[in-house]
Design an enzyme around this catalytic site. Structure first.
Site, PDB file in Angstrom:
ATOM      1  N   PHE A  12      87.621  74.692  24.079  1.00 50.95           N
ATOM      2  CA  PHE A  12      87.892  73.306  24.494  1.00 50.95           C
ATOM      3  C   PHE A  12      87.781  73.165  26.021  1.00 50.95           C
ATOM      4  CE2 PHE A  12      91.743  70.489  25.476  1.00 50.95           C
ATOM      5  CZ  PHE A  12      90.986  69.333  25.544  1.00 50.95           C
ATOM      6  N   THR A  36      87.675  81.904  18.486  1.00 45.42           N
ATOM      7  CA  THR A  36      88.227  80.550  18.338  1.00 45.42           C
ATOM      8  C   THR A  36      87.307  79.499  18.966  1.00 45.42           C
ATOM      9  OG1 THR A  36      89.571  80.798  20.326  1.00 45.42           O
ATOM     10  CG2 THR A  36      90.643  81.312  18.238  1.00 45.42           C
ATOM     11  N   GLY A  37      86.356  79.926  19.759  1.00 43.29           N
ATOM     12  CA  GLY A  37      85.396  78.992  20.364  1.00 43.29           C
ATOM     13  C   GLY A  37      84.304  78.625  19.376  1.00 43.29           C
ATOM     14  N   LYS A  92      95.544  91.171  24.094  1.00 40.95           N
ATOM     15  CA  LYS A  92      94.492  91.938  24.777  1.00 40.95           C
ATOM     16  C   LYS A  92      93.639  91.075  25.709  1.00 40.95           C
ATOM     17  CE  LYS A  92      92.201  95.125  22.443  1.00 40.95           C
ATOM     18  NZ  LYS A  92      91.507  95.740  21.289  1.00 40.95           N
ATOM     19  N   GLY A 103      88.465  93.364  37.939  1.00 42.99           N
ATOM     20  CA  GLY A 103      87.605  94.442  38.439  1.00 42.99           C
ATOM     21  C   GLY A 103      86.226  93.908  38.787  1.00 42.99           C
ATOM     22  N   ALA A 115      93.515  80.963  33.872  1.00 37.03           N
ATOM     23  CA  ALA A 115      94.159  79.846  33.189  1.00 37.03           C
ATOM     24  C   ALA A 115      95.525  80.335  32.729  1.00 37.03           C
ATOM     25  CB  ALA A 115      93.326  79.436  31.980  1.00 37.03           C
ATOM     26  N   TYR A 146     101.532  85.426  23.433  1.00 34.09           N
ATOM     27  CA  TYR A 146     100.794  84.542  24.361  1.00 34.09           C
ATOM     28  C   TYR A 146     101.534  84.467  25.689  1.00 34.09           C
ATOM     29  CZ  TYR A 146      98.444  80.217  25.943  1.00 34.09           C
ATOM     30  OH  TYR A 146      97.737  79.262  26.635  1.00 34.09           O
ATOM     31  N   ARG A 187      97.539  72.467  16.438  1.00 33.68           N
ATOM     32  CA  ARG A 187      98.238  71.765  17.518  1.00 33.68           C
ATOM     33  C   ARG A 187      98.442  70.310  17.137  1.00 33.68           C
ATOM     34  NH1 ARG A 187      95.491  73.840  22.907  1.00 33.68           N
ATOM     35  NH2 ARG A 187      93.682  73.885  21.559  1.00 33.68           N
TER      36      ARG A 187
HETATM   37  N1  UDP Z   1     104.108  69.579  16.014  1.00 36.02           N
HETATM   38  C1  UDP Z   1     104.465  68.707  15.009  1.00 36.02           C
HETATM   39  N2  UDP Z   1     103.620  68.580  13.939  1.00 36.02           N
HETATM   40  C2  UDP Z   1     102.438  69.263  13.822  1.00 36.02           C
HETATM   41  C3  UDP Z   1     102.080  70.138  14.853  1.00 36.02           C
HETATM   42  C4  UDP Z   1     102.939  70.285  15.948  1.00 36.02           C
HETATM   43  O1  UDP Z   1     105.506  68.064  15.074  1.00 36.02           O
HETATM   44  O2  UDP Z   1     101.749  69.085  12.800  1.00 36.02           O
HETATM   45  C5  UDP Z   1     105.004  69.721  17.183  1.00 36.02           C
HETATM   46  C6  UDP Z   1     105.361  71.154  17.562  1.00 36.02           C
HETATM   47  O3  UDP Z   1     106.471  71.614  16.815  1.00 36.02           O
HETATM   48  C7  UDP Z   1     105.657  71.016  19.036  1.00 36.02           C
HETATM   49  C8  UDP Z   1     104.743  69.894  19.502  1.00 36.02           C
HETATM   50  O4  UDP Z   1     104.341  69.207  18.321  1.00 36.02           O
HETATM   51  O5  UDP Z   1     106.992  70.637  19.243  1.00 36.02           O
HETATM   52  C9  UDP Z   1     103.505  70.379  20.226  1.00 36.02           C
HETATM   53  O6  UDP Z   1     102.930  71.387  19.456  1.00 36.02           O
HETATM   54  P1  UDP Z   1     101.557  72.077  19.818  1.00 36.02           P
HETATM   55  O7  UDP Z   1     101.319  73.148  18.801  1.00 36.02           O
HETATM   56  O8  UDP Z   1     100.517  71.043  19.982  1.00 36.02           O
HETATM   57  O9  UDP Z   1     101.730  72.736  21.252  1.00 36.02           O
HETATM   58  P2  UDP Z   1     102.919  73.488  22.012  1.00 36.02           P
HETATM   59  O10 UDP Z   1     103.197  72.601  23.147  1.00 36.02           O
HETATM   60  O11 UDP Z   1     104.115  73.661  21.119  1.00 36.02           O
HETATM   61  O12 UDP Z   1     102.317  74.790  22.404  1.00 36.02           O
END
Ligand code: UDP
Length: 328
Positions: A12, A36-37, A92, A103, A115, A146, A187
């Protein structure tokens, strides 16, 4: 012509960075292992003479012939579902991948940017989060792979900066959205938009009182570019401070998409941060940067993108089959 290596280039943010550096007249070497890309994010750049794609996993030795002016290390899984599916790869790419690329940067005398992420603040006890806050991270939780990889990434970058005099930049990216997000990465934005398009109810995790602050991708890329071109070498937050609860956000998406579905509630994932908002005083003062795209405009553009996906893409629960990749 400046020569720039971008890792995670088919992802993304990586693909939007490729667009930006091509527009700035750079020769771009795009690198990705495509776990994932997705090549479709950069296929429009393939015919260009000043664009090359290397299918490579940066956790293995990275070789790039000739000179390099900039290296941007943006390769990493970046969603909680991915961390659960490919935790070792996630560790990793942040640790070994960063070491390899540092390096390479040292060898080429290139400026190096990583990032980093708001996740290094964990479930923050200080709000909003300034760069000086050390964070509240569970090392062994599901997000630990992560968060700790990213924290290590910052440490090793500063070590190369201080010990080897490497020219480095660290951007802490907060939740960013826009076209080319992976529909099924779990997400919240692709999740809600996919659900709206499929005519499913929107799944809010917990009671939806947790907050996030969403930044449109064009703003994020502008901030990243300005930081890279500045001489600021400490970590800097780049994100949009406009904060919203996830429940309010679901209601906004229902309005925007015109879906007649409702909100349903699901258990809150472990270690899901309760609040998140960047303090962007430094970016404002040092880069003269702040976000310009409001949530309604950004979400509209993002929804337009998701609407262009085929019915087949939309129906697939997860179009990535992680069983076929090297999960170690
Ligand atoms: N979330 C949600 N429903 C979904 C997916 C995510 O309510 O179907 C919530 C998740 O629990 C979090 C927020 O949305 O509180 C953002 O989640 P995301 O995975 O996008 O990113 P995060 O900021 O948590 O890494």
């Amino acid at each position: 012509m400046k020569k720039t290596l971008i890792t995670g280039a088919a992802g993304f943010l990586g693909s939007h960075l490729c667009d930006r550096f091509i527009a700035e007249g750079h020769h771009v070497i795009a690198m990705d292992n495509l776990i994932t890309g997705d090549l479709k994010n950069i296929e429009h750049l393939m015919p260009l003479e000043n664009f090359e794609f290397y299918h490579h996993d940066v956790t293995k030795f990275v070789h790039v012939p000739g000179e390099l002016d900039y290296i941007l290390h943006f390769a990493s899984p970046a969603s909680p579902i991915d961390y659960l599916k490919i935790p070792i790869q996630t560790l990793k790419v942040g640790a070994l991948g960063t070491h390899n690329l540092l390096g390479l940067a040292k060898e080429k005398k290139a400026r190096f940017m990583i990032a980093s992420t708001s996740e290094i603040y964990g479930d923050p006890l200080v709000h909003p989060q300034p760069e000086e806050y050390y964070g509240n991270v569970n090392t062994i939780g599901p997000r630990g792979v992560y968060d700790e990889a990213k924290r290590f990434q910052e440490s090793i970058t500063m070590a190369y900066h201080r010990f080897h005099g490497l020219d480095t930049r660290i951007v802490r990216i907060f939740n960013t959205y826009g076209p080319r997000m992976r529909l099924n990465d779990g997400r919240v934005i692709p999740a809600f938009m996919g659900q709206a398009l499929r005519g499913e109810d929107l799944t809010v995790f917990g009671d939806g009182s947790q907050t996030r602050s969403f930044c449109y991708v064009d703003d994020e890329i502008e901030g990243i570019y300005r930081l890279l071109m500045s001489d600021y070498t400490l970590p800097m937050n780049i994100g949009n401070p406009n904060e919203i609860t996830i429940k309010q956000f679901a209601e906004e998406i229902i309005k925007l998409t015109g879906t007649d579905q409702k909100i349903i509630y699901r258990p809150l994932p472990k270690d899901d941060p309760m609040q998140r908002q960047p303090d962007i005083s430094k970016a404002k003062e040092i880069l003269g940067w702040e976000p310009k795209v409001g949530r309604s405009e950004g979400m509209r553009k993002t929804f337009e993108y998701f609407k262009t996906l085929s019915k087949e893409e939309l129906e697939k629960i997860e179009h990535r089959d992680f069983s076929k990749v090297n999960r170690k």
